[in-house]
Write a protein that holds these residues in place. Structure first.
Motif, PDB file in Angstrom:
ATOM      1  N   THR A 136       0.957  -1.225  -0.067  1.00  0.00           N
ATOM      2  CA  THR A 136      -0.103  -0.076   0.024  1.00  0.00           C
ATOM      3  C   THR A 136       0.768   1.337   0.083  1.00  0.00           C
ATOM      4  OG1 THR A 136      -1.748  -1.140   1.382  1.00  0.00           O
ATOM      5  CG2 THR A 136      -1.759   1.166   1.193  1.00  0.00           C
ATOM      6  N   ARG A 137       1.908   1.275   0.947  1.00  0.00           N
ATOM      7  CA  ARG A 137       2.852   2.419   0.720  1.00  0.00           C
ATOM      8  C   ARG A 137       3.628   2.664  -0.449  1.00  0.00           C
ATOM      9  NH1 ARG A 137       5.355   1.495   6.839  1.00  0.00           N
ATOM     10  NH2 ARG A 137       4.004   2.669   8.132  1.00  0.00           N
ATOM     11  N   ARG A 138       4.004   1.483  -1.400  1.00  0.00           N
ATOM     12  CA  ARG A 138       4.527   1.618  -2.370  1.00  0.00           C
ATOM     13  C   ARG A 138       3.678   2.048  -3.506  1.00  0.00           C
ATOM     14  NH1 ARG A 138       3.920  -1.047  -6.633  1.00  0.00           N
ATOM     15  NH2 ARG A 138       2.827  -2.880  -5.680  1.00  0.00           N
ATOM     16  N   ALA A 139       2.441   1.714  -3.248  1.00  0.00           N
ATOM     17  CA  ALA A 139       1.426   2.043  -4.476  1.00  0.00           C
ATOM     18  C   ALA A 139       1.006   3.625  -4.137  1.00  0.00           C
ATOM     19  CB  ALA A 139      -0.033   1.333  -4.185  1.00  0.00           C
ATOM     20  N   LEU A 140       0.895   4.031  -2.869  1.00  0.00           N
ATOM     21  CA  LEU A 140       0.657   5.393  -2.636  1.00  0.00           C
ATOM     22  C   LEU A 140       1.946   6.367  -3.151  1.00  0.00           C
ATOM     23  CD1 LEU A 140      -0.901   7.569  -1.331  1.00  0.00           C
ATOM     24  CD2 LEU A 140       0.413   7.019   0.953  1.00  0.00           C
ATOM     25  N   GLU A 141       3.240   5.823  -2.800  1.00  0.00           N
ATOM     26  CA  GLU A 141       4.427   6.600  -3.438  1.00  0.00           C
ATOM     27  C   GLU A 141       4.445   6.582  -4.966  1.00  0.00           C
ATOM     28  OE1 GLU A 141       6.720   8.546  -1.634  1.00  0.00           O
ATOM     29  OE2 GLU A 141       5.262   8.024  -0.155  1.00  0.00           O
ATOM     30  N   LYS A 144       1.985   9.174  -5.966  1.00  0.00           N
ATOM     31  CA  LYS A 144       2.641  10.579  -5.760  1.00  0.00           C
ATOM     32  C   LYS A 144       3.680  11.011  -7.133  1.00  0.00           C
ATOM     33  CE  LYS A 144       2.321  10.961  -0.751  1.00  0.00           C
ATOM     34  NZ  LYS A 144       3.456  10.905   0.275  1.00  0.00           N
ATOM     35  N   VAL A 145       4.362  10.016  -7.476  1.00  0.00           N
ATOM     36  CA  VAL A 145       5.320  10.330  -8.526  1.00  0.00           C
ATOM     37  C   VAL A 145       4.502  10.464  -9.810  1.00  0.00           C
ATOM     38  CG1 VAL A 145       7.237   9.137  -9.689  1.00  0.00           C
ATOM     39  CG2 VAL A 145       7.294   9.111  -7.229  1.00  0.00           C
ATOM     40  N   ILE A 146       3.551   9.442 -10.060  1.00  0.00           N
ATOM     41  CA  ILE A 146       2.681   9.606 -11.090  1.00  0.00           C
ATOM     42  C   ILE A 146       1.981  10.969 -11.426  1.00  0.00           C
ATOM     43  CG2 ILE A 146       0.662   8.836 -12.553  1.00  0.00           C
ATOM     44  CD1 ILE A 146       1.860   6.126 -11.492  1.00  0.00           C
ATOM     45  N   ASP A 147       1.350  11.271 -10.269  1.00  0.00           N
ATOM     46  CA  ASP A 147       0.836  12.739 -10.200  1.00  0.00           C
ATOM     47  C   ASP A 147       1.847  13.872 -10.454  1.00  0.00           C
ATOM     48  OD1 ASP A 147      -1.682  11.491  -9.625  1.00  0.00           O
ATOM     49  OD2 ASP A 147      -1.760  11.880  -7.509  1.00  0.00           O
ATOM     50  N   ARG A 148       2.827  13.758  -9.884  1.00  0.00           N
ATOM     51  CA  ARG A 148       4.067  14.852 -10.209  1.00  0.00           C
ATOM     52  C   ARG A 148       4.499  14.869 -11.672  1.00  0.00           C
ATOM     53  NH1 ARG A 148       9.537  15.340  -7.217  1.00  0.00           N
ATOM     54  NH2 ARG A 148       9.913  17.434  -7.688  1.00  0.00           N
ATOM     55  N   ALA A 149       4.558  13.787 -12.097  1.00  0.00           N
ATOM     56  CA  ALA A 149       5.141  13.507 -13.664  1.00  0.00           C
ATOM     57  C   ALA A 149       3.808  14.266 -14.344  1.00  0.00           C
ATOM     58  CB  ALA A 149       5.233  12.245 -13.923  1.00  0.00           C
ATOM     59  N   LYS A 150       2.556  13.786 -14.146  1.00  0.00           N
ATOM     60  CA  LYS A 150       1.445  14.557 -14.947  1.00  0.00           C
ATOM     61  C   LYS A 150       1.550  15.911 -14.870  1.00  0.00           C
ATOM     62  CE  LYS A 150      -2.043  12.238 -13.004  1.00  0.00           C
ATOM     63  NZ  LYS A 150      -3.400  11.640 -12.737  1.00  0.00           N
ATOM     64  N   ARG A 177       7.818  -0.766 -19.844  1.00  0.00           N
ATOM     65  CA  ARG A 177       8.093  -0.328 -18.541  1.00  0.00           C
ATOM     66  C   ARG A 177       6.649   0.040 -17.857  1.00  0.00           C
ATOM     67  NH1 ARG A 177      12.274   4.400 -19.310  1.00  0.00           N
ATOM     68  NH2 ARG A 177      12.071   4.218 -16.640  1.00  0.00           N
ATOM     69  N   ARG A 178       6.877  -0.070 -16.547  1.00  0.00           N
ATOM     70  CA  ARG A 178       5.596   0.374 -15.822  1.00  0.00           C
ATOM     71  C   ARG A 178       5.478   1.872 -15.805  1.00  0.00           C
ATOM     72  NH1 ARG A 178       7.184  -0.675 -10.687  1.00  0.00           N
ATOM     73  NH2 ARG A 178       5.135  -0.177  -9.967  1.00  0.00           N
ATOM     74  N   VAL A 179       4.120   2.415 -15.848  1.00  0.00           N
ATOM     75  CA  VAL A 179       3.876   3.777 -15.787  1.00  0.00           C
ATOM     76  C   VAL A 179       4.672   4.400 -14.679  1.00  0.00           C
ATOM     77  CG1 VAL A 179       2.179   5.509 -15.359  1.00  0.00           C
ATOM     78  CG2 VAL A 179       1.677   3.723 -16.633  1.00  0.00           C
ATOM     79  N   ALA A 180       4.766   3.889 -13.653  1.00  0.00           N
ATOM     80  CA  ALA A 180       5.260   4.346 -12.316  1.00  0.00           C
ATOM     81  C   ALA A 180       7.061   4.721 -12.578  1.00  0.00           C
ATOM     82  CB  ALA A 180       5.227   3.718 -10.937  1.00  0.00           C
ATOM     83  N   GLU A 181       7.536   3.687 -13.449  1.00  0.00           N
ATOM     84  CA  GLU A 181       8.874   3.699 -13.918  1.00  0.00           C
ATOM     85  C   GLU A 181       9.095   4.849 -14.724  1.00  0.00           C
ATOM     86  OE1 GLU A 181       9.801   0.062 -15.475  1.00  0.00           O
ATOM     87  OE2 GLU A 181       9.586  -0.802 -13.593  1.00  0.00           O
ATOM     88  N   VAL A 182       8.313   5.301 -15.626  1.00  0.00           N
ATOM     89  CA  VAL A 182       8.336   6.427 -16.671  1.00  0.00           C
ATOM     90  C   VAL A 182       8.230   7.511 -16.034  1.00  0.00           C
ATOM     91  CG1 VAL A 182       7.436   7.341 -18.768  1.00  0.00           C
ATOM     92  CG2 VAL A 182       7.681   4.795 -18.744  1.00  0.00           C
ATOM     93  N   ALA A 183       7.392   7.642 -14.838  1.00  0.00           N
ATOM     94  CA  ALA A 183       6.907   8.812 -14.186  1.00  0.00           C
ATOM     95  C   ALA A 183       8.143   9.273 -13.421  1.00  0.00           C
ATOM     96  CB  ALA A 183       5.844   8.725 -13.277  1.00  0.00           C
ATOM     97  N   GLU A 184       8.724   8.210 -12.808  1.00  0.00           N
ATOM     98  CA  GLU A 184      10.238   8.293 -12.070  1.00  0.00           C
ATOM     99  C   GLU A 184      11.220   8.872 -12.701  1.00  0.00           C
ATOM    100  OE1 GLU A 184      12.262   8.878  -8.697  1.00  0.00           O
ATOM    101  OE2 GLU A 184      10.321   7.888  -8.439  1.00  0.00           O
ATOM    102  N   ALA A 185      11.188   8.358 -14.136  1.00  0.00           N
ATOM    103  CA  ALA A 185      12.492   8.796 -14.897  1.00  0.00           C
ATOM    104  C   ALA A 185      12.061  10.299 -15.295  1.00  0.00           C
ATOM    105  CB  ALA A 185      12.434   7.919 -16.174  1.00  0.00           C
TER     106      ALA A 185
END
Length: 194
Positions: A136-141, A144-150, A177-185
């Motif tokens: 759950t914590r990982r999904a929340l983090e 957050k990263v996806i929202d910031r990338a958006k 890749r996963r959406v979260a990985e692209v967002a993090e990059a």
């Protein structure tokens, strides 16, 4: 507790250790190892890589309790602790340290199997809750990263939130890749460009 378990028994009294081993052998075909002196306990326990640790101690102090719980790895395996007396509030400290079962009035051979079964069941339940909490914590983090990338895409490209997410998703699919990985990059690259 149907399958063969590797069990480490921490017991300094030889006669009590023999009684415990006999009770464990009666409850199933288990691989039982007795560790007597507490010195070097963590190393001794690790050498056996047990499924369960049973600790029998007359009057634990907070220091001994901490040493025993750290050495027995209660986050890695079920640990049942048997004490002779109430030990002045140490039950809560033991449970907080991860001990799966804390039994007052010592280790009685006839109670060994049900206490061990309970310790195993409680350990599995707590481990599952920890796993779910971590996920759950990982999904929340990630969220957050996806929202910031958006937000970065919306600002840079002048697009709305749905279009920004669609762009992240398409890029992730194109790159395998996963959406979260692209967002993090994207967030990391954005930080470098400032």
């Amino acid at each position: 507790m149907d399958s063969k378990l590797t069990i480490v028994v921490i017991e300094e009294d030889r006669d009590r250790a023999i009684a415990i081993v006999e009770a464990l052998k009666e409850s199933g075909n288990h691989d039982v190892h007795v560790v007597g002196p507490i010195a070097g306990l963590a190393r001794k326990i690790a050498a056996y890589s047990p499924d369960v640790v049973l600790i029998d101690i007359d009057n634990p102090t907070r220091d001994i309790l901490e040493e025993l719980t750290l050495a027995s790895g209660p986050l890695e395996r079920p640990v049942a602790m048997f004490v002779s007396g109430a030990a002045g509030g140490l039950a809560q400290a033991a449970v907080e340290a991860g001990v799966s079962a804390y039994v007052v009035d010592g280790l009685q051979p006839e109670r060994l199997k049900p206490v061990m079964d309970t310790a195993i069941a409680r350990f599995r339940m707590v481990r599952q809750m920890r796993t779910e909490l971590a996920e759950t914590r990982r999904a929340l983090e990630e969220r957050k990263v996806i929202d910031r990338a958006k937000g970065l895409l919306m600002k840079a490209k002048g697009i709305d939130e749905d279009a920004a997410y669609a762009l992240l998703r398409k890029t992730a699919m194109d790159q395998g890749r996963r959406v979260a990985e692209v967002a993090e990059a994207l967030v990391t690259a954005s930080g470098l460009l400032r």
